[in-house]
Design a protein around this motif. Structure first.
Motif, short mmCIF file in Angstrom:
data_model
loop_
_atom_site.label_atom_id
_atom_site.label_comp_id
_atom_site.label_asym_id
_atom_site.label_seq_id
_atom_site.Cartn_x
_atom_site.Cartn_y
_atom_site.Cartn_z
N LEU A 34 7.99 -2.42 -2.17
CA LEU A 34 7.18 -1.43 -1.45
C LEU A 34 6.01 -1.05 -2.34
CD1 LEU A 34 8.05 -0.22 1.37
CD2 LEU A 34 9.92 -1.25 0.08
N GLY A 35 4.83 -1.06 -1.76
CA GLY A 35 3.65 -0.72 -2.53
C GLY A 35 2.91 0.46 -1.94
N TRP A 36 2.20 1.15 -2.79
CA TRP A 36 1.29 2.22 -2.37
C TRP A 36 -0.14 1.78 -2.68
CZ3 TRP A 36 2.72 6.36 0.41
CH2 TRP A 36 4.06 6.77 0.39
N PHE A 37 -0.99 1.89 -1.67
CA PHE A 37 -2.40 1.59 -1.82
C PHE A 37 -3.20 2.79 -1.34
CE2 PHE A 37 -2.64 -3.02 -2.69
CZ PHE A 37 -1.31 -3.36 -2.52
N ARG A 38 -4.45 2.83 -1.71
CA ARG A 38 -5.32 3.89 -1.22
C ARG A 38 -6.70 3.32 -0.95
NH1 ARG A 38 -5.77 7.60 -6.74
NH2 ARG A 38 -7.03 6.14 -7.99
N GLN A 39 -7.37 3.99 -0.03
CA GLN A 39 -8.71 3.55 0.33
C GLN A 39 -9.59 4.77 0.55
OE1 GLN A 39 -8.92 0.84 3.65
NE2 GLN A 39 -10.90 0.06 2.96
N ALA A 40 -10.60 4.88 -0.28
CA ALA A 40 -11.59 5.96 -0.15
C ALA A 40 -12.73 5.47 0.73
CB ALA A 40 -12.09 6.35 -1.53
N PRO A 41 -13.48 6.38 1.33
CA PRO A 41 -14.59 5.98 2.20
C PRO A 41 -15.57 5.07 1.46
CG PRO A 41 -14.13 8.30 2.46
CD PRO A 41 -13.28 7.84 1.33
N GLY A 42 -15.90 3.95 2.07
CA GLY A 42 -16.87 3.04 1.49
C GLY A 42 -16.34 2.17 0.38
N LYS A 43 -15.05 2.27 0.10
CA LYS A 43 -14.47 1.48 -0.98
C LYS A 43 -13.37 0.56 -0.44
CE LYS A 43 -15.41 4.71 -4.74
NZ LYS A 43 -14.83 5.44 -5.91
N GLU A 44 -13.04 -0.42 -1.25
CA GLU A 44 -11.97 -1.33 -0.87
C GLU A 44 -10.60 -0.67 -1.10
OE1 GLU A 44 -14.15 -5.62 -1.78
OE2 GLU A 44 -12.32 -5.07 -2.82
N ARG A 45 -9.62 -1.20 -0.38
CA ARG A 45 -8.26 -0.71 -0.57
C ARG A 45 -7.77 -1.14 -1.95
NH1 ARG A 45 -4.37 -1.01 4.59
NH2 ARG A 45 -6.33 -0.10 5.35
N ALA A 92 -8.36 9.95 -0.86
CA ALA A 92 -8.33 8.68 -0.14
C ALA A 92 -7.27 8.76 0.95
CB ALA A 92 -8.01 7.52 -1.08
N VAL A 93 -7.26 7.75 1.79
CA VAL A 93 -6.12 7.53 2.68
C VAL A 93 -5.12 6.68 1.90
CG1 VAL A 93 -5.29 6.56 4.84
CG2 VAL A 93 -7.55 7.66 4.74
N TYR A 94 -3.89 7.13 1.87
CA TYR A 94 -2.84 6.44 1.12
C TYR A 94 -1.95 5.70 2.10
CZ TYR A 94 -4.08 8.64 -3.26
OH TYR A 94 -4.75 9.01 -4.40
N TYR A 95 -1.72 4.43 1.79
CA TYR A 95 -0.93 3.56 2.65
C TYR A 95 0.32 3.07 1.91
CZ TYR A 95 -5.23 3.14 5.38
OH TYR A 95 -6.35 3.40 6.12
N CYS A 96 1.36 2.94 2.67
CA CYS A 96 2.58 2.31 2.20
C CYS A 96 2.60 0.89 2.77
CB CYS A 96 3.79 3.12 2.68
SG CYS A 96 5.38 2.40 2.32
N ALA A 97 3.06 -0.06 1.97
CA ALA A 97 3.11 -1.44 2.41
C ALA A 97 4.37 -2.11 1.88
CB ALA A 97 1.88 -2.20 1.92
N ALA A 98 4.81 -3.12 2.59
CA ALA A 98 6.02 -3.84 2.19
C ALA A 98 5.76 -5.34 2.19
CB ALA A 98 7.19 -3.51 3.13
N ARG A 99 6.42 -6.04 1.30
CA ARG A 99 6.24 -7.48 1.23
C ARG A 99 7.57 -8.17 0.97
NH1 ARG A 99 5.89 -10.18 -3.65
NH2 ARG A 99 4.62 -11.76 -2.61
N PHE A 100 7.67 -9.40 1.46
CA PHE A 100 8.78 -10.26 1.11
C PHE A 100 8.63 -10.66 -0.36
CE2 PHE A 100 10.49 -10.72 5.24
CZ PHE A 100 9.43 -10.75 6.13
N GLY A 101 9.71 -11.06 -0.98
CA GLY A 101 9.65 -11.47 -2.36
C GLY A 101 10.09 -10.38 -3.30
N THR A 102 10.05 -10.69 -4.59
CA THR A 102 10.61 -9.78 -5.59
C THR A 102 9.60 -9.36 -6.65
OG1 THR A 102 11.39 -11.66 -6.89
CG2 THR A 102 12.93 -10.72 -5.27
N VAL A 103 8.36 -9.68 -6.44
CA VAL A 103 7.33 -9.33 -7.43
C VAL A 103 6.41 -8.29 -6.83
CG1 VAL A 103 5.43 -10.20 -8.83
CG2 VAL A 103 7.46 -11.63 -8.45
N VAL A 104 6.15 -7.26 -7.58
CA VAL A 104 5.20 -6.23 -7.14
C VAL A 104 3.79 -6.79 -7.32
CG1 VAL A 104 4.29 -3.92 -7.51
CG2 VAL A 104 6.76 -4.36 -7.75
N ARG A 105 3.12 -7.05 -6.21
CA ARG A 105 1.75 -7.56 -6.24
C ARG A 105 0.77 -6.41 -6.14
NH1 ARG A 105 2.24 -12.83 -7.95
NH2 ARG A 105 3.62 -14.04 -6.56
#
Length: 124
Positions: A34-45, A92-105
């Protein structure tokens, strides 16, 4: 179908704390990261933090080390992002994300499922 729902965002002052929650449901047994990302206005996630569901090991981006921590509650199928000593640049807007696999990308495109996001605003 994996569903992720974030909560806990809000408007706070610099130096305050917030705890974000990400509730996961639907097929999450196959998702170990599970990852946490954020995105501010005008910026990349951008990557903020990640946690392995099975081991609890975490990875934090340098800008939040010493201020943010990530944890999980298996019984509640919930991942948390504890944010302390918040700064205006954390807004920023904070997002939760999930991925298959065992490595935190740290790249957003490596994640398979996303929540809708929760707004965090830190005033100076």
């Amino acid at each position: 179908q994996v569903q992720l729902v974030e909560s806990g965002g809000g408007l706070v002052q610099a130096g305050d704390s917030l705890r974000l929650s990400c509730s996961a449901s639907g097929g999450t047994f196959s998702m170990d990261v599970l990852g946490w990302f954020r995105q501010a206005p005008g910026k990349e996630r951008e990557f903020v933090a990640g946690i392995r569901w099975s081991t609890g090991s975490t990875l934090l981006t340098d800008s939040v080390k010493g201020r943010f921590t990530s944890s999980r509650d298996k019984a509640k199928n919930t991942v948390y992002l504890q944010m302390n000593s918040l700064k205006p640049e954390d807004t920023a807007v904070y997002y939760c994300a999930a991925r298959f696999g065992t490595v935190v990308r740290t790249i957003a495109s490596d994640y398979d499922y996303w929540g809708e996001g929760t707004q965090v605003t830190v005033s100076s």
